[in-house]
Design an enzyme around this catalytic site. Structure first.
Site, PDB file in Angstrom:
ATOM      1  N   GLY A  19       0.841  -1.198   0.000  1.00  0.00           N
ATOM      2  CA  GLY A  19       0.000   0.000   0.000  1.00  0.00           C
ATOM      3  C   GLY A  19       0.874   1.244   0.000  1.00  0.00           C
ATOM      4  CG  HIS A  20       3.398   2.264   3.383  1.00  0.00           C
ATOM      5  ND1 HIS A  20       3.422   1.172   4.216  1.00  0.00           N
ATOM      6  CD2 HIS A  20       2.865   3.270   4.111  1.00  0.00           C
ATOM      7  CE1 HIS A  20       2.933   1.505   5.392  1.00  0.00           C
ATOM      8  NE2 HIS A  20       2.588   2.766   5.360  1.00  0.00           N
ATOM      9  CG  LEU A  77      -2.752  -1.624  -3.176  1.00  0.00           C
ATOM     10  CD1 LEU A  77      -3.073  -0.499  -4.143  1.00  0.00           C
ATOM     11  CD2 LEU A  77      -1.279  -1.927  -3.219  1.00  0.00           C
ATOM     12  NE  ARG A  81      -2.702  -0.203  14.860  1.00  0.00           N
ATOM     13  CZ  ARG A  81      -2.606   1.091  14.577  1.00  0.00           C
ATOM     14  NH1 ARG A  81      -2.866   1.503  13.357  1.00  0.00           N
ATOM     15  NH2 ARG A  81      -2.251   1.956  15.500  1.00  0.00           N
TER      16      ARG A  81
END
Ligand code: PAF
Length: 259
Positions: A13-14, A155, A166
């Site tokens: 996602g990052h 995402l 997490r």
């Protein structure tokens, strides 16, 4: 210059934000800083994954030209590790703000500080933290900060679970249960087409009452502009469903556009 602010424990996602930042800017800074003032739960701060070396390797695998800014707490805060008190026009009171007192003051404080230090032209934020995105846009507008906030889509894992730092803390049992969150959001969206918002909310609450592992903290259908809970649907307004769930001691959030 672009900035992707993160708290590390980087995932795909990052990396999607990083890739977009690389495409749209001459230079890209990725900040990695676990910001103590935004954690209302001290245990969560202690247990938050810190994987700086791995994060840097991952960024290097995307591009050799990324600038990583990984300050210490003292670099950012000096001696006073405290938040500024912000007024985000009420966007901060509900949902995450209601359940995590002080959280958005902490986010506003660090994001403003990072903008001052890095002075980016664009900054990239994921829609998974949709309320965070709304308060940052509010802050930038109110303080006349000279940069553009770029929202980036959530995402998801192939099973639908929203990517989050997490997730690595989920035991296999909870990891197997967690995709139920997105499945429920998707059904809520279908129901929202024909049912009233409070009926959809009650239906979601019932799904979690019967769930053996996942505990619902809140489910809210809100106006995307004000984040106010919707009482009666109005044509031409955009709505979004927001959810926070405990999978054991791990708190997961997600959201989905409903129309
Ligand atoms: O979304 C996050 O990871 C954090 O809230 C942020 C924006 C990096 C501020 O610490």
């Amino acid at each position: 210059m672009g900035l992707v602010p993160t708290m590390g424990a980087l995932h795909d996602g990052h990396l999607s934000l990083v890739q977009r930042g690389l495409n749209e800017n001459d230079a890209l800074v990725v900040s990695i800083f676990v910001n103590p003032t935004q954690f209302n739960n001290p245990d969560d701060l202690v247990k938050y994954p810190r994987t700086l070396e791995k994060d840097v390797d991952l960024l290097k695998s995307v591009s050799e030209h990324i600038l990583v800014y990984a300050p210490s707490v003292a670099d950012v805060y000096g001696e006073d590790v405290v938040s500024v008190n912000f007024d985000f026009d009420g966007l901060e009171d509900k949902m995450e703000g209601a359940f995590r007192p002080g959280h958005f003051d902490g986010v506003g404080t660090i994001v403003k500080r990072l903008f001052e230090i890095v002075t980016p032209n664009r900054a990239y934020f994921g829609e998974k933290d949709f309320q965070q995105l709304a308060i940052i846009k509010n802050m930038v507008k109110k303080c006349n900060m000279p940069l553009t906030i770029v929202p980036c889509e959530i995402l998801r894992e192939p099973n639908g679970l929203a990517m989050s730092s997490r997730n690595v803390r989920l035991t296999s049992e909870y990891a197997a249960a967690a995709p139920f969150i997105y499945q429920t959001l998707k059904t809520a969206k279908v129901k929202f087409g024909t049912e009233r918002a409070n009926e959809v909310t009650e239906w979601v609450e019932d799904q979690f009452k019967n769930h053996p592992l996942l505990e619902l903290e809140y489910f809210v259908i809100a106006d995307v502009e004000t984040l106010e809970t919707v009482k009666h649907k109005v044509e031409n307004k955009l709505y979004r469903a927001f959810i926070a769930v405990y999978a054991g001691e791990i708190r997961l959030i997600d959201n989905l556009a409903l129309n």
